[in-house]
Motif scaffolding. Structure first.
Motif, PDB file in Angstrom:
ATOM      1  N   ALA A   1      -6.844  -4.179   8.446  1.00  0.00           N
ATOM      2  CA  ALA A   1      -7.444  -3.454   7.328  1.00  0.00           C
ATOM      3  C   ALA A   1      -6.628  -3.658   6.056  1.00  0.00           C
ATOM      4  O   ALA A   1      -5.417  -3.918   6.105  1.00  0.00           O
ATOM      5  N   PHE A   2      -7.308  -3.502   4.919  1.00  0.00           N
ATOM      6  CA  PHE A   2      -6.678  -3.620   3.603  1.00  0.00           C
ATOM      7  C   PHE A   2      -7.079  -2.402   2.780  1.00  0.00           C
ATOM      8  O   PHE A   2      -8.267  -2.147   2.580  1.00  0.00           O
ATOM      9  N   GLU A   3      -6.081  -1.664   2.299  1.00  0.00           N
ATOM     10  CA  GLU A   3      -6.316  -0.421   1.562  1.00  0.00           C
ATOM     11  C   GLU A   3      -5.352  -0.305   0.392  1.00  0.00           C
ATOM     12  O   GLU A   3      -4.258  -0.879   0.418  1.00  0.00           O
TER      13      GLU A   3
ATOM     14  N   MET B   1      -5.441   4.572   3.462  1.00  0.00           N
ATOM     15  CA  MET B   1      -4.454   4.144   4.449  1.00  0.00           C
ATOM     16  C   MET B   1      -4.406   5.116   5.622  1.00  0.00           C
ATOM     17  O   MET B   1      -4.318   4.701   6.787  1.00  0.00           O
ATOM     18  N   ARG B   2      -4.483   6.393   5.336  1.00  0.00           N
ATOM     19  CA  ARG B   2      -4.492   7.370   6.437  1.00  0.00           C
ATOM     20  C   ARG B   2      -5.705   7.169   7.336  1.00  0.00           C
ATOM     21  O   ARG B   2      -5.624   7.310   8.560  1.00  0.00           O
TER      22      ARG B   2
ATOM     23  N   ALA C   1       4.997   0.053  -3.440  1.00  0.00           N
ATOM     24  CA  ALA C   1       5.206  -0.272  -2.029  1.00  0.00           C
ATOM     25  C   ALA C   1       5.731   0.942  -1.276  1.00  0.00           C
ATOM     26  O   ALA C   1       5.321   1.202  -0.137  1.00  0.00           O
ATOM     27  N   GLU C   2       6.625   1.690  -1.906  1.00  0.00           N
ATOM     28  CA  GLU C   2       7.184   2.879  -1.256  1.00  0.00           C
ATOM     29  C   GLU C   2       6.096   3.913  -0.990  1.00  0.00           C
ATOM     30  O   GLU C   2       6.061   4.535   0.091  1.00  0.00           O
ATOM     31  N   ASP C   3       5.201   4.100  -1.960  1.00  0.00           N
ATOM     32  CA  ASP C   3       4.106   5.052  -1.773  1.00  0.00           C
ATOM     33  C   ASP C   3       3.212   4.650  -0.607  1.00  0.00           C
ATOM     34  O   ASP C   3       2.814   5.490   0.212  1.00  0.00           O
ATOM     35  N   MET C   4       2.870   3.367  -0.528  1.00  0.00           N
ATOM     36  CA  MET C   4       1.970   2.906   0.526  1.00  0.00           C
ATOM     37  C   MET C   4       2.637   2.944   1.901  1.00  0.00           C
ATOM     38  O   MET C   4       2.008   3.320   2.896  1.00  0.00           O
TER      39      MET C   4
ATOM     40  N   ALA D   1       4.908   5.014   2.744  1.00  0.00           N
ATOM     41  CA  ALA D   1       5.079   6.420   3.083  1.00  0.00           C
ATOM     42  C   ALA D   1       3.845   7.007   3.762  1.00  0.00           C
ATOM     43  O   ALA D   1       3.954   7.984   4.514  1.00  0.00           O
ATOM     44  N   VAL D   2       2.676   6.431   3.496  1.00  0.00           N
ATOM     45  CA  VAL D   2       1.449   6.931   4.132  1.00  0.00           C
ATOM     46  C   VAL D   2       1.008   6.039   5.286  1.00  0.00           C
ATOM     47  O   VAL D   2      -0.120   6.171   5.769  1.00  0.00           O
TER      48      VAL D   2
END
Length: 219
Positions: free
Chosen positions: A162-164, A170-171, A189-192, A194-195
């Motif tokens: 998957a690509f989000e 992402m969740r 990148a850190e935000d993505m 993290a989820v």
């Protein structure tokens, strides 16, 4: 064995967030609401229209939320006439087609928007499955849209990628058990990570993506 690639739409196939922001700003200005980058990222990106308008216009009844949502989406389609696919997307779709890997869309956007965007990008016929918010009882971050796509594709989660680009997306993808790339069109990148993102890419040319694809088709 890799059998499918499943894509979110806004911010993933195309960098459409600036157009969405413009449409929200236009529609909500009469209510005295200023839509800036901070509010867009915190309260709009990745959320359903139902949740967005309930949060921004809590004093109005649900029927008016729905009317605002319809006007916003019409404004978006009017403004979104010159969008281009995210860098490397067409190469990735060609690569998948050549190997019999199916392509699916999973988006919180309504069908009219999805049809418009895919037509503008010239890729409507590339998608075997299209899951829009109109087709499911619950949108992202619930995993139901991705689970529905997997069911219609007739595959297991470990046979797809998957690509989000958003936390809610992402969740949803991770909740459905999918290996998922975070596309960095709006968040860090850190935000993505993290989820739950398994890896992150800035475009579909990124080496990390192609290394994984080669490993998966060789498995």
């Amino acid at each position: 064995m890799l059998k499918a690639l499943i894509f979110d739409m806004d911010g993933t196939l195309v960098h459409s967030d600036p157009v969405h922001l413009e449409a929200f700003a236009e529609i909500l200005a009469p209510e005295g609401i200023v839509i800036d980058e901070e509010l867009y990222r915190s309260s709009i990106i990745g959320h359903t229209n139902e949740a967005i308008f309930a949060a921004l216009l809590p004093h109005l009844p649900v029927e008016e939320h729905e009317a605002y949502a319809d006007r916003k989406e019409a404004a978006f389609r009017r403004l979104a006439q010159a969008l281009k696919p995210l860098d490397g997307l067409l190469d990735l779709l060609d690569w998948a087609d050549a190997r019999g890997i199916r392509i699916a869309l999973v988006t919180n956007a309504p069908l009219l928007n999805a049809t418009h965007i895919l037509d503008v990008l010239g890729i409507t016929d590339r998608f075997a499955i299209k899951i829009t918010i109109d087709q499911v009882a619950r949108g992202k971050p619930d995993p139901l849209p991705y689970l529905t796509a997997l069911e219609r594709l007739g595959i297991a989660a470990d046979e797809a990628i998957a690509f989000e680009d958003s936390p809610s997306g992402m969740r949803a993808a991770k909740g459905a058990g999918l290996y998922s790339f975070g596309v960095l069109t709006g968040l860090s990148a850190e935000d993505m990570r993290a989820v739950g993102a398994d890896d992150v890419i800035e475009t579909f040319h990124d080496r990390a993506l192609w290394q994984l694809l080669e490993r998966r088709i060789a498995a």
